[in-house]
Design a protein around this motif. Structure first.
Motif, PDB file in Angstrom:
ATOM      1  N   ALA A   9       0.846  -1.192   0.000  1.00 38.74           N
ATOM      2  CA  ALA A   9       0.000   0.000   0.000  1.00 38.74           C
ATOM      3  C   ALA A   9       0.886   1.248   0.000  1.00 38.74           C
ATOM      4  N   ARG A  10       0.445   2.281  -0.694  1.00 33.64           N
ATOM      5  CA  ARG A  10       1.145   3.569  -0.666  1.00 33.64           C
ATOM      6  C   ARG A  10       0.816   4.262   0.656  1.00 33.64           C
ATOM      7  N   ARG A  11       1.819   4.870   1.263  1.00 29.61           N
ATOM      8  CA  ARG A  11       1.608   5.534   2.549  1.00 29.61           C
ATOM      9  C   ARG A  11       2.370   6.859   2.586  1.00 29.61           C
ATOM     10  N   VAL A  55      11.688   5.500  16.644  1.00 33.28           N
ATOM     11  CA  VAL A  55      11.431   6.324  15.460  1.00 33.28           C
ATOM     12  C   VAL A  55      11.176   7.776  15.866  1.00 33.28           C
ATOM     13  N   THR A  56      11.299   8.642  14.873  1.00 32.53           N
ATOM     14  CA  THR A  56      10.977  10.051  15.066  1.00 32.53           C
ATOM     15  C   THR A  56       9.460  10.215  15.163  1.00 32.53           C
ATOM     16  N   PRO A  57       8.995  11.312  15.753  1.00 33.25           N
ATOM     17  CA  PRO A  57       7.554  11.588  15.724  1.00 33.25           C
ATOM     18  C   PRO A  57       7.069  11.701  14.278  1.00 33.25           C
ATOM     19  N   GLY A  58       5.815  11.345  14.054  1.00 31.43           N
ATOM     20  CA  GLY A  58       5.236  11.487  12.735  1.00 31.43           C
ATOM     21  C   GLY A  58       4.330  10.336  12.397  1.00 31.43           C
ATOM     22  N   GLY A  59       3.772  10.396  11.187  1.00 37.69           N
ATOM     23  CA  GLY A  59       2.879   9.339  10.755  1.00 37.69           C
ATOM     24  C   GLY A  59       2.224   9.655   9.436  1.00 37.69           C
ATOM     25  N   ALA A  60       1.265   8.837   9.075  1.00 40.05           N
ATOM     26  CA  ALA A  60       0.591   8.914   7.775  1.00 40.05           C
ATOM     27  C   ALA A  60      -0.276  10.164   7.656  1.00 40.05           C
ATOM     28  N   LEU A  61      -0.400  10.632   6.430  1.00 44.19           N
ATOM     29  CA  LEU A  61      -1.290  11.748   6.143  1.00 44.19           C
ATOM     30  C   LEU A  61      -2.733  11.289   6.260  1.00 44.19           C
ATOM     31  N   VAL A  76      12.729  19.169   4.754  1.00 42.80           N
ATOM     32  CA  VAL A  76      14.193  19.152   4.691  1.00 42.80           C
ATOM     33  C   VAL A  76      14.749  17.868   4.078  1.00 42.80           C
ATOM     34  N   ALA A  77      13.932  16.853   3.950  1.00 40.87           N
ATOM     35  CA  ALA A  77      14.387  15.594   3.366  1.00 40.87           C
ATOM     36  C   ALA A  77      13.170  14.789   2.918  1.00 40.87           C
ATOM     37  N   ARG A  78      13.436  13.863   1.987  1.00 37.74           N
ATOM     38  CA  ARG A  78      12.380  12.979   1.494  1.00 37.74           C
ATOM     39  C   ARG A  78      12.999  11.625   1.200  1.00 37.74           C
ATOM     40  N   ARG A  79      12.257  10.571   1.517  1.00 33.08           N
ATOM     41  CA  ARG A  79      12.733   9.229   1.177  1.00 33.08           C
ATOM     42  C   ARG A  79      11.545   8.286   1.036  1.00 33.08           C
ATOM     43  N   GLU A  80      11.777   7.224   0.287  1.00 37.11           N
ATOM     44  CA  GLU A  80      10.790   6.157   0.168  1.00 37.11           C
ATOM     45  C   GLU A  80      11.346   4.936   0.872  1.00 37.11           C
ATOM     46  N   VAL A  81      10.547   4.358   1.737  1.00 34.14           N
ATOM     47  CA  VAL A  81      10.952   3.162   2.479  1.00 34.14           C
ATOM     48  C   VAL A  81       9.803   2.164   2.480  1.00 34.14           C
ATOM     49  N   GLU A  82      10.159   0.899   2.615  1.00 37.57           N
ATOM     50  CA  GLU A  82       9.149  -0.160   2.721  1.00 37.57           C
ATOM     51  C   GLU A  82       9.239  -0.767   4.105  1.00 37.57           C
ATOM     52  N   PHE A  83       8.081  -0.965   4.727  1.00 38.28           N
ATOM     53  CA  PHE A  83       8.057  -1.577   6.048  1.00 38.28           C
ATOM     54  C   PHE A  83       6.668  -2.114   6.367  1.00 38.28           C
ATOM     55  N   THR A 123       3.652  -1.862   8.919  1.00 36.88           N
ATOM     56  CA  THR A 123       3.127  -0.946   9.927  1.00 36.88           C
ATOM     57  C   THR A 123       2.774  -1.699  11.215  1.00 36.88           C
ATOM     58  N   ILE A 124       2.552  -0.964  12.264  1.00 37.96           N
ATOM     59  CA  ILE A 124       2.126  -1.545  13.543  1.00 37.96           C
ATOM     60  C   ILE A 124       0.820  -2.313  13.368  1.00 37.96           C
ATOM     61  N   GLU A 125      -0.015  -1.852  12.437  1.00 41.03           N
ATOM     62  CA  GLU A 125      -1.295  -2.521  12.173  1.00 41.03           C
ATOM     63  C   GLU A 125      -1.134  -3.763  11.306  1.00 41.03           C
ATOM     64  N   GLY A 126       0.101  -4.060  10.849  1.00 42.42           N
ATOM     65  CA  GLY A 126       0.349  -5.252  10.059  1.00 42.42           C
ATOM     66  C   GLY A 126       0.185  -5.091   8.563  1.00 42.42           C
ATOM     67  N   VAL A 127       0.252  -3.856   8.062  1.00 42.76           N
ATOM     68  CA  VAL A 127       0.097  -3.588   6.640  1.00 42.76           C
ATOM     69  C   VAL A 127       1.475  -3.341   6.014  1.00 42.76           C
ATOM     70  N   GLU A 128       1.760  -4.062   4.917  1.00 41.25           N
ATOM     71  CA  GLU A 128       3.000  -3.831   4.159  1.00 41.25           C
ATOM     72  C   GLU A 128       2.826  -2.547   3.346  1.00 41.25           C
ATOM     73  N   VAL A 129       3.714  -1.572   3.558  1.00 41.09           N
ATOM     74  CA  VAL A 129       3.577  -0.286   2.870  1.00 41.09           C
ATOM     75  C   VAL A 129       4.870   0.126   2.183  1.00 41.09           C
ATOM     76  N   ARG A 130       4.711   0.998   1.212  1.00 41.99           N
ATOM     77  CA  ARG A 130       5.799   1.770   0.614  1.00 41.99           C
ATOM     78  C   ARG A 130       5.494   3.217   1.010  1.00 41.99           C
ATOM     79  N   ALA A 131       6.292   3.729   1.939  1.00 42.94           N
ATOM     80  CA  ALA A 131       6.027   5.049   2.502  1.00 42.94           C
ATOM     81  C   ALA A 131       6.828   6.126   1.777  1.00 42.94           C
ATOM     82  N   ASP A 132       6.144   7.189   1.415  1.00 39.86           N
ATOM     83  CA  ASP A 132       6.770   8.406   0.894  1.00 39.86           C
ATOM     84  C   ASP A 132       6.873   9.337   2.087  1.00 39.86           C
TER      85      ASP A 132
END
Length: 150
Positions: free
Chosen positions: A3-5, A34-40, A68-75, A77-86
């Motif tokens: 899923a896109r995140r 992890v740093t503070p933050g999360g999904a839109l 200040v920075a941007r990256r795409e990572v795959e992981f 989630t705590i809810e058990g969803v495989e994501v590709r995060a922008d």
């Protein structure tokens, strides 16, 4: 298919150069930081999400400034969803602050019960995983020009 995140993450740095991290302790894997933050949320842009996440997770209602920075990572989630995060990163420098967990969700209260400020040495020597893995380099690259150390 992952899923896109789209997500916003905050590099919250205090006057002593330490970064705030939250420790996640999910039931299905070892703890990590992890740093503070999360999904839109729907209709939200990255800057608005950064401000909301900072308010909800830390208790600060501040403009998070420019990305200040941007990256795409795959992981997973705590809810058990495989994501590709922008992930878009925003740096917020404060003199000091205490975390106010009043805005944490029920899930965050379960898996995100610990937080602490890390200096660069503590980041390098910490036994548990820290994300992003290159956090020390990211902090150095985003440090304001008036506080960079020669």
């Amino acid at each position: 298919m992952r899923a896109r995140r789209p997500a916003a993450r905050i590099l919250l740095v205090d006057g002593r150069g330490r970064v705030l991290l939250f420790r996640f302790s999910p039931a299905d894997r070892p703890p990590f930081w992890v740093t503070p933050g999360g999904a839109l949320e729907p209709g939200e842009d990255h800057a608005a999400a950064a401000r909301r996440e900072l308010r909800e997770e830390v208790g600060l209602d501040l403009d998070c400034g420019p990305e200040v920075a941007r990256r795409e990572v795959e992981f997973l989630t705590i809810e058990g969803v495989e994501v590709r995060a922008d992930e878009r990163y925003f740096r917020v420098d404060v003199d000091a602050c205490e975390v106010d967990p009043a805005g944490h969700t029920e899930l965050e209260r379960q898996v995100m019960q610990t937080w602490r400020w890390f200096d660069r040495a503590a980041l390098a020597g910490h036994a548990e995983p820290i994300f992003p893995v290159d956090l020390a380099d990211l902090l150095a690259a985003t440090e304001p020009a008036d506080v960079r150390h020669a």
